[in-house]
Motif scaffolding. Sequence first.
Motif, PDB file in Angstrom:
ATOM      1  N   GLU A 195       0.828  -1.247   0.088  1.00  0.00           N
ATOM      2  CA  GLU A 195      -0.052  -0.015   0.004  1.00  0.00           C
ATOM      3  C   GLU A 195       0.940   1.212  -0.147  1.00  0.00           C
ATOM      4  O   GLU A 195       0.514   2.224  -0.480  1.00  0.00           O
ATOM      5  CB  GLU A 195      -1.082  -0.151   1.077  1.00  0.00           C
ATOM      6  N   GLY A 211       0.524   3.016  -5.276  1.00  0.00           N
ATOM      7  CA  GLY A 211       0.044   4.088  -5.969  1.00  0.00           C
ATOM      8  C   GLY A 211       1.103   5.101  -6.849  1.00  0.00           C
ATOM      9  O   GLY A 211       0.730   5.460  -7.871  1.00  0.00           O
ATOM     10  N   ARG A 222       1.178   5.774 -10.974  1.00  0.00           N
ATOM     11  CA  ARG A 222       1.238   6.888 -11.531  1.00  0.00           C
ATOM     12  C   ARG A 222       2.437   7.274 -12.609  1.00  0.00           C
ATOM     13  O   ARG A 222       2.334   7.967 -13.684  1.00  0.00           O
ATOM     14  CB  ARG A 222       1.343   8.091 -10.314  1.00  0.00           C
ATOM     15  N   ALA A 261      -7.241  -0.990  -2.208  1.00  0.00           N
ATOM     16  CA  ALA A 261      -7.805   0.325  -2.095  1.00  0.00           C
ATOM     17  C   ALA A 261      -6.940   1.325  -2.648  1.00  0.00           C
ATOM     18  O   ALA A 261      -7.352   2.148  -3.625  1.00  0.00           O
ATOM     19  CB  ALA A 261      -8.076   0.647  -0.527  1.00  0.00           C
ATOM     20  N   GLU A 262      -5.692   1.405  -2.454  1.00  0.00           N
ATOM     21  CA  GLU A 262      -4.793   2.502  -3.038  1.00  0.00           C
ATOM     22  C   GLU A 262      -4.639   2.360  -4.475  1.00  0.00           C
ATOM     23  O   GLU A 262      -4.739   3.286  -5.187  1.00  0.00           O
ATOM     24  CB  GLU A 262      -3.290   2.217  -2.432  1.00  0.00           C
ATOM     25  N   GLU A 301      -6.788   1.128  -6.477  1.00  0.00           N
ATOM     26  CA  GLU A 301      -8.176   1.479  -7.196  1.00  0.00           C
ATOM     27  C   GLU A 301      -8.142   3.024  -7.098  1.00  0.00           C
ATOM     28  O   GLU A 301      -8.542   3.699  -8.240  1.00  0.00           O
ATOM     29  CB  GLU A 301      -9.312   1.112  -6.359  1.00  0.00           C
ATOM     30  N   GLN A 302      -7.825   3.658  -6.087  1.00  0.00           N
ATOM     31  CA  GLN A 302      -7.531   5.120  -5.962  1.00  0.00           C
ATOM     32  C   GLN A 302      -6.967   5.882  -6.959  1.00  0.00           C
ATOM     33  O   GLN A 302      -7.154   6.832  -7.311  1.00  0.00           O
ATOM     34  CB  GLN A 302      -7.356   5.494  -4.391  1.00  0.00           C
ATOM     35  N   ALA A 303      -5.954   5.064  -7.401  1.00  0.00           N
ATOM     36  CA  ALA A 303      -4.936   5.642  -8.487  1.00  0.00           C
ATOM     37  C   ALA A 303      -5.385   5.475  -9.793  1.00  0.00           C
ATOM     38  O   ALA A 303      -4.671   5.693 -10.792  1.00  0.00           O
ATOM     39  CB  ALA A 303      -3.474   4.743  -7.759  1.00  0.00           C
ATOM     40  N   GLY A 304      -6.686   4.384  -9.978  1.00  0.00           N
ATOM     41  CA  GLY A 304      -7.043   4.406 -11.222  1.00  0.00           C
ATOM     42  C   GLY A 304      -6.682   3.091 -12.004  1.00  0.00           C
ATOM     43  O   GLY A 304      -7.140   2.928 -12.998  1.00  0.00           O
TER      44      GLY A 304
END
Length: 250
Positions: free
Chosen positions: A28, A32, A36, A60-61, A63-66
Amino acid sequence: MSVVAETLSEGRVTSMSRLAILPAFNEEGSIGRVIREIRAADPGFEILVIDDGSLDGTAAEAEQAGAGVVSLPYNLGIGAAVQTGYQYARKNGFEIAVQIDGDGQHDPRDLDRMLAPLLRGEVDMVIGSRFCGERHYRPPIGRRIGIHVLSAVVSLIVRRRMTDPTSGFRAVNRKGILLFARNYPHDYPEAEANVLVARHRLRLVEVPVTMRTRETGRSSITALRSLYYMIKVSLALFVSMFRRYPALED
């Protein structure tokens, strides 16, 4: 201008579907940033994180980063995680797939160097080597000995010089995707996967890449496990010389 940028200007990369496969276990703190960086290096990649039973917020990290995420029910190991990514690539028709570790040690800025031989149609798999060219990566002594021994063994089997058979930074074309989706070693798989490629008469090459220092998490390969790794993989490589492999099918 980078190789990928030059190729993008010709429209050759943009017409090829490509997937970045990120196996990750409790990453985690880094996942991310890796996502990126891949997007910055080549925004045309679809990114798939294989969450290998993580106990933290890796999924979760990601998914949050796309990124897309496939969460395995429990920790199955690096080989199963990577093969899951290749099965996704096969099913969805990707023409290029790149493996990148989720811990941030692989530098996505090396993607142009990794993709160039594939885009020129020269090879079927590219391995990012920490030890060829003018690179100065020096792993711990136990791991270094193991890598040198495996380099000699793999080089003998595939009949070409291999400097970094344990590298997890690699790129393949459609032939490689089909091979690894169907058959991929599950326990410390990288060295045996090189033999698998050679046995199917796929073309491979190493290119120099940068290995960065791990900033979060910790490696699962200790000094004791390095010794186990060397012995186990050497035996697996010996057995693989006598296995019969099915033909590739799309």
